[in-house]
Write an enzyme that holds these catalytic residues in place. Structure first.
Site, short mmCIF file in Angstrom:
data_model
loop_
_atom_site.label_atom_id
_atom_site.label_comp_id
_atom_site.label_asym_id
_atom_site.label_seq_id
_atom_site.Cartn_x
_atom_site.Cartn_y
_atom_site.Cartn_z
N GLY A 260 0.78 -1.23 0.00
CA GLY A 260 0.00 0.00 0.00
C GLY A 260 0.81 1.27 0.00
N GLU A 302 4.56 -6.34 1.21
CA GLU A 302 3.91 -6.73 -0.05
C GLU A 302 3.60 -5.53 -0.94
OE1 GLU A 302 1.37 -10.53 1.45
OE2 GLU A 302 0.49 -8.57 1.88
N PRO A 303 4.61 -4.85 -1.46
CA PRO A 303 4.30 -3.73 -2.35
C PRO A 303 3.76 -4.24 -3.69
CG PRO A 303 6.69 -4.09 -2.23
CD PRO A 303 6.05 -5.05 -1.27
N GLY A 304 2.74 -3.58 -4.20
CA GLY A 304 2.21 -3.87 -5.53
C GLY A 304 2.43 -2.66 -6.41
N ARG A 305 1.56 -1.68 -6.20
CA ARG A 305 1.59 -0.44 -6.98
C ARG A 305 2.98 0.19 -7.06
NH1 ARG A 305 -2.85 2.87 -7.27
NH2 ARG A 305 -3.72 1.79 -5.47
N ARG A 341 -9.49 3.70 -12.96
CA ARG A 341 -9.22 4.35 -11.67
C ARG A 341 -9.87 5.73 -11.49
NH1 ARG A 341 -4.75 5.61 -10.15
NH2 ARG A 341 -5.03 5.18 -7.95
N TYR A 345 -12.01 5.66 -8.15
CA TYR A 345 -11.46 6.35 -6.97
C TYR A 345 -11.27 7.84 -7.17
CZ TYR A 345 -9.33 1.61 -6.90
OH TYR A 345 -9.09 0.28 -7.00
N CYS A 372 -19.59 5.03 -23.20
CA CYS A 372 -20.89 5.70 -23.13
C CYS A 372 -21.25 6.09 -21.71
CB CYS A 372 -21.95 4.81 -23.74
SG CYS A 372 -21.51 4.35 -25.42
N TYR A 402 -2.71 -1.53 -11.70
CA TYR A 402 -4.17 -1.52 -11.68
C TYR A 402 -4.76 -0.87 -12.94
CZ TYR A 402 -3.13 -2.72 -6.87
OH TYR A 402 -2.62 -3.33 -5.75
C1 LIG Z 1 -3.43 -5.24 -2.83
C2 LIG Z 1 -2.62 -5.79 -1.74
C3 LIG Z 1 -1.29 -5.40 -1.60
C4 LIG Z 1 -0.63 -4.37 -2.47
O1 LIG Z 1 -1.22 -3.12 -2.40
P1 LIG Z 1 -0.55 -1.91 -3.21
O2 LIG Z 1 -1.36 -0.74 -2.87
O3 LIG Z 1 -0.63 -2.26 -4.66
O4 LIG Z 1 0.87 -1.82 -2.75
C5 LIG Z 1 -0.56 -6.00 -0.61
N1 LIG Z 1 -1.09 -6.93 0.20
C6 LIG Z 1 -2.38 -7.31 0.09
C7 LIG Z 1 -2.92 -8.34 1.00
C8 LIG Z 1 -3.19 -6.76 -0.87
O5 LIG Z 1 -4.46 -7.13 -0.96
#
Ligand SMILES: *Cc1c(COP(=O)(O)O)cnc(C)c1O
Length: 445
Positions: A260, A302-305, A341, A345, A372, A402
């Site tokens: 996050g 757990e970085p994603g974004r 997005r 959001y 549309c 995303y």
């Molecule tokens: C989505 C998610 C993440 C990553 O979130 P980002 O905002 O993309 O960094 C990490 N852990 C869990 C459990 C998630 O659901």
């Protein structure tokens, strides 16, 4: 001859983008007004792969992985694959030494097809289906993060000696959009720490002979900027480790603090203080553990974004320019089907003209999609050259996270291709969807 040719000192300022922090670090401005990313001109990519196209800079993703590993050498970094998952991305993540989060049998299938080692996969989800759980057990995923008491029973019936973590809601407000705030009380994820539900989940997992409790997990939300929010969650989670030790006499070896981490989308947006995060999280966990006489758990984040957002650029062609009474609308050949997005959001984006230079002064416009719905907006009140016209190429930065993963077929529009760039060469990762692809699923008449 341009001014930059006459005055060499101007050359460098022409090469550099005015807002480099929201573009891949390999982005360069060419003398003809085009941009290159990973050594490939955006106009060339648009010509070859069409528009819209998602462009992804492999170098940026790898650099982001390395920055995390460098800042947190003693912490497991697991990429949250839901942000952007293709087989090639899984390969890069594996080569950079990251673990991988998946949230469904489908994401797991991509990881397995890429040859990713199952023992380094973590399965998440607030409502994992029987198919998700069965696929995970078949693959042999390393850890499952259990999210409900029903799941404890369902997984227990399928598993043998499955390592699990318990997803905890630590009651921390990440000060983010409510649609992505997952750490506060009273929402669908995890077990509440404050209500005692988390402690009860721990009891139920420990009572399930086929499950092996290895740790606790929390994820307080997405686009979280304040390191203090992560620190508070970490302290509370150590408090729960302490309770578990008191009640059951076990020191859980793992603590997963989720992802996050905030990403800047617009010039001037706040970036994530990774080194501050690294210092303060480790400091908080070690302090809390030592004062409670607990062994420090192995940490996972757990970085994603934040690993992929900046690596992505979406290319669009302008279809038409309409002058309303108060606004100018620049309509492009994509929209909410490739970028959900803004509608989900209220996310905001920058836009830049690519493919040509313009001497025209900038004027504010609203870049809208082809779908549309009036809410199908890509970027509101952004400056573009006043001579913008149909056929122009636009580039939208920070679309690596995303976007591909949230894409839809609204209006039966095929989803865009994904093209990776590196060292001057493009590589098609995901082909664009055709009308035949869409019709292939329509099997009833
Ligand atoms: C989505 C998610 C993440 C990553 O979130 P980002 O905002 O993309 O960094 C990490 N852990 C869990 C459990 C998630 O659901």
């Amino acid at each position: 001859m341009t001014l930059a040719d006459l005055i060499p000192s101007l050359r460098t300022s022409i090469d550099r983008l005015p807002t480099p922090e929201i573009w891949p670090s390999t982005t360069r401005l060419t003398r003809s007004g085009d941009l290159t990313v990973g050594g490939v001109a955006l106009s060339e990519l648009a010509g070859r792969f069409g528009t819209p196209t998602y462009v992804v800079d492999e170098t940026q993703i790898r650099a982001n992985c390395r920055a995390y590993r460098h800042a947190l050498p003693d912490v497991e970094i697991a990429y949250a694959g839901k942000a952007f998952l293709t087989r090639a991305v899984v390969g890069w993540i594996a080569e950079e030494g990251l673990s991988l989060d998946v949230c469904s049998a489908g994401e797991l299938a991509v990881a397995m097809a890429a040859g990713y080692p199952a023992e380094r996969i973590i399965l998440h989800g607030n409502a994992k289906s029987p198919d998700d759980l069965k696929a995970a057990m078949r693959a042999g995923v390393g850890r499952v993060v259990v999210d409900s008491l029903d799941e404890v029973g369902q997984l227990g019936a399928l598993a043998t000696a499955q390592p699990v973590l318990v997803r905890v809601t630590p009651g921390v407000d990440g000060h983010t959009h409510t649609a992505v705030a997952t750490g506060v009380e009273d929402q669908k994820f995890g077990f509440s720490l404050a209500s005692g539900a988390a402690a009860e989940a721990v009891r139920r997992v420990l009572a399930e002979p086929s499950l092996r409790l290895v740790g606790l997990h929390c994820h307080i939300g997405s686009q979280v900027a304040r390191v203090a929010d992560f620190e508070l969650a970490a302290r509370r989670m150590v408090g729960l480790l302490d309770l578990v030790r008191d009640e059951h006499g076990i020191a859980l070896p793992q603590l997963n603090l989720g992802g996050g981490h905030v990403v800047p989308y617009l010039a001037g947006d706040e970036g994530f203080d990774l080194s501050g995060f690294a210092d303060r999280i480790r400091g908080a966990v070690h302090y809390e553990c030592s004062r409670r006489g607990l062994p420090a758990p192995r940490l996972t984040i757990e970085p994603g974004r934040s690993l992929v957002a900046r690596a992505g650029i979406t290319l669009y062609r302008v279809v038409t320019v309409k002058h309303g009474t108060n606004r100018t609308f620049v309509a492009v050949d994509g929209g909410m089907s490739d970028n959900a997005r803004p509608a989900l959001y209220g996310a905001r984006y920058a836009v830049r003209l690519a493919g040509r230079a313009s001497q025209a002064p900038d004027a504010p416009v609203t870049v809208v999609g082809r779908h549309c719905e009036a809410g199908d907006v890509i970027a509101q009140d952004v400056p573009l050259p006043a001579d913008i016209h149909a056929g122009d190429l636009l580039a939208v930065p920070c679309t690596g996270a995303y976007h591909h993963s949230l894409a839809s077929n609204y209006n039966m529009v095929g989803r865009p291709p994904v093209v990776a760039v590196r060292d001057g060469a493009p590589r098609l990762l995901v082909r664009g969807e055709t009308a035949q692809d869409l019709l292939a699923r329509d099997v009833g008449v």
